[in-house]
Design a protein around this motif. Structure first.
Motif, short mmCIF file in Angstrom:
data_model
loop_
_atom_site.label_atom_id
_atom_site.label_comp_id
_atom_site.label_asym_id
_atom_site.label_seq_id
_atom_site.Cartn_x
_atom_site.Cartn_y
_atom_site.Cartn_z
N LEU A 74 0.84 -1.20 0.00
CA LEU A 74 0.00 0.00 0.00
C LEU A 74 0.87 1.25 0.00
N ASP A 75 0.30 2.36 -0.41
CA ASP A 75 1.04 3.62 -0.34
C ASP A 75 1.16 4.05 1.12
N PRO A 76 2.16 4.89 1.45
CA PRO A 76 2.41 5.24 2.85
C PRO A 76 1.21 5.84 3.58
N ARG A 77 0.43 6.67 2.91
CA ARG A 77 -0.70 7.30 3.57
C ARG A 77 -1.77 6.27 3.94
N THR A 78 -2.06 5.37 3.01
CA THR A 78 -3.06 4.32 3.28
C THR A 78 -2.59 3.41 4.40
N LYS A 79 -1.30 3.05 4.37
CA LYS A 79 -0.75 2.21 5.44
C LYS A 79 -0.94 2.86 6.80
N PHE A 80 -0.56 4.12 6.90
CA PHE A 80 -0.62 4.82 8.18
C PHE A 80 -2.07 4.94 8.66
N THR A 81 -2.97 5.24 7.74
CA THR A 81 -4.39 5.36 8.10
C THR A 81 -4.90 4.04 8.66
N LYS A 82 -4.58 2.94 7.99
CA LYS A 82 -5.03 1.62 8.45
C LYS A 82 -4.40 1.25 9.80
N GLN A 83 -3.16 1.66 10.01
CA GLN A 83 -2.50 1.38 11.29
C GLN A 83 -3.15 2.17 12.43
N LEU A 84 -3.53 3.40 12.14
CA LEU A 84 -4.24 4.19 13.15
C LEU A 84 -5.60 3.56 13.46
N ILE A 85 -6.27 3.07 12.42
CA ILE A 85 -7.59 2.44 12.60
C ILE A 85 -7.49 1.23 13.52
N VAL A 86 -6.53 0.33 13.24
CA VAL A 86 -6.44 -0.88 14.07
C VAL A 86 -6.02 -0.54 15.50
N THR A 87 -5.22 0.51 15.66
CA THR A 87 -4.84 0.93 17.01
C THR A 87 -6.06 1.36 17.80
N TYR A 88 -6.88 2.22 17.20
CA TYR A 88 -8.13 2.62 17.85
C TYR A 88 -9.00 1.41 18.15
N GLN A 89 -9.18 0.56 17.15
CA GLN A 89 -10.09 -0.59 17.31
C GLN A 89 -9.66 -1.50 18.44
N GLU A 90 -8.36 -1.77 18.53
CA GLU A 90 -7.86 -2.67 19.57
C GLU A 90 -8.00 -2.04 20.96
N ILE A 91 -7.77 -0.74 21.06
CA ILE A 91 -7.91 -0.07 22.35
C ILE A 91 -9.38 -0.04 22.77
N ILE A 92 -10.27 0.25 21.83
CA ILE A 92 -11.70 0.35 22.14
C ILE A 92 -12.25 -0.98 22.65
N LYS A 93 -11.70 -2.09 22.17
CA LYS A 93 -12.14 -3.41 22.63
C LYS A 93 -12.08 -3.54 24.15
N HIS A 94 -11.14 -2.81 24.75
CA HIS A 94 -10.91 -2.94 26.19
C HIS A 94 -11.26 -1.65 26.92
N ARG A 95 -12.27 -0.97 26.43
CA ARG A 95 -12.67 0.32 27.01
C ARG A 95 -12.97 0.19 28.51
N ILE A 171 -14.62 5.17 13.02
CA ILE A 171 -13.17 5.16 13.20
C ILE A 171 -12.41 5.38 11.89
N GLU A 172 -12.90 4.81 10.81
CA GLU A 172 -12.22 5.01 9.52
C GLU A 172 -12.27 6.48 9.12
N GLU A 173 -13.44 7.10 9.25
CA GLU A 173 -13.57 8.51 8.91
C GLU A 173 -12.72 9.37 9.84
N LEU A 174 -12.67 9.00 11.11
CA LEU A 174 -11.88 9.76 12.07
C LEU A 174 -10.40 9.74 11.71
N CYS A 175 -9.87 8.56 11.37
CA CYS A 175 -8.45 8.45 11.05
C CYS A 175 -8.10 9.20 9.76
N GLU A 176 -9.00 9.15 8.80
CA GLU A 176 -8.79 9.93 7.57
C GLU A 176 -8.79 11.42 7.88
N ALA A 177 -9.69 11.84 8.81
CA ALA A 177 -9.76 13.25 9.19
C ALA A 177 -8.49 13.69 9.91
N ILE A 178 -7.93 12.81 10.76
CA ILE A 178 -6.69 13.15 11.47
C ILE A 178 -5.56 13.39 10.47
#
Length: 282
Positions: A74-95, A171-178
């Motif tokens: 993937l291109d760097p921007r898409t990679k970073f966005t997806k990495q931010l998404i999974v970070t949020y998702q994994e943290i939210i699991k244990h809210r 979360i996907e929209e949020l990471c793209e917005a960031i």
């Protein structure tokens, strides 16, 4: 980590989230896992040690998922966005577990926890810096650390809204917005004559000079641990070439990528291959 150890961790985190860390006894954890109290102590020397392993286990889960994305074409921007998404998702699991930690201030203050939190901070700084450099190029070198810290601040502020205030974001929209807001930051710095407050010199006082070497050494030791000592083995030849390349003063990305393609089809190499790609931003 052993399956039984992970099983205990998963059961314990649910108990802690429900009852609180202080109110949950080792015996209750053992009962929930259908094991004896003695069996618990075969895996963890104390409840504090269990809490440390919970942090360690789930941080590695996030890192593993981020490394998997790094290995995608993937291109760097898409990679970073997806990495931010999974970070949020994994943290939210244990809210609920995180809320318990905040409410009880249950994190024990000891050397292991202190070093772990420090390690996570350093990794976060480098994770953002490497990804931002991959997206925006060397042009942002003079203010790369400033953008790195500001972007981490954005990530944490939104995370606080999610965890503490229970705000429901897409979360996907949020990471793209960031990332879009980071674009504004970068453009602002390009147009400004102001000097960055957070500089290389400042960060070099925060992150030890040998921290990068330690990261690379962990990768090297992990690769060496997977060698079979069969010099004619294709895998061992690949590892030897890869080790020689990543320990060069000027590692060649094309060679590293080529060697990684020989290893990434094997499950035992997925973790370390992702670490290498993340370290060298491949």
């Amino acid at each position: 980590m052993e399956d039984k150890t992970v099983f205990i961790i998963n059961k314990a985190i649910k108990l802690f989230a429900k009852k609180g860390f202080s109110s949950t006894s080792v015996q209750e954890i053992a009962n929930e896992c259908d094991i004896s109290k003695g069996a618990f102590y075969l895996h963890f020397k104390s409840k504090d040690a269990l809490l440390f392993e919970i942090f360690n286990h789930y941080s590695k889960e996030i890192q593993y998922k981020a490394d998997e994305i790094q290995a995608m074409g993937l291109d760097p921007r898409t990679k970073f966005t997806k990495q931010l998404i999974v970070t949020y998702q994994e943290i939210i699991k244990h809210r609920e577990f995180i809320i318990m930690q905040i409410r009880e201030q249950a994190i024990p203050f000891n050397k292991d926890i202190e070093e772990f939190i420090q390690h996570m901070r350093f990794n976060s700084h480098l994770f953002y810096k490497r990804n931002l450099t991959a997206i925006y190029g060397k042009d942002i070198d003079p203010y790369i650390w400033e953008v790195t810290v500001l972007m981490q601040g954005m990530f944490k502020t939104y995370l606080d809204l999610i965890i503490i205030e229970d705000v429901q974001f897409d979360i996907e929209e949020l990471c793209e917005a960031i990332l879009k807001r980071t674009d504004f930051l970068v453009e602002g710095f390009k147009k400004s004559t102001d000097q960055p407050v957070i500089t290389d010199r400042l960060m070099s006082e925060i992150i030890p000079e040998n921290y990068y070497d330690n990261q690379l050494n962990e990768i090297v030791q992990s690769l060496k641990g997977k060698q079979t000592q069969n010099t004619e083995s294709e895998i061992d030849v690949t590892i030897s070439v890869l080790l020689e390349e990543i320990e060069r003063q000027d590692p060649r990305p094309a060679v590293i990528k080529g060697m990684l393609t020989n290893l990434e089809g094997l499950d035992i190499f997925k973790g370390v291959a992702g670490q290498i790609r993340t370290f060298f931003q491949l």
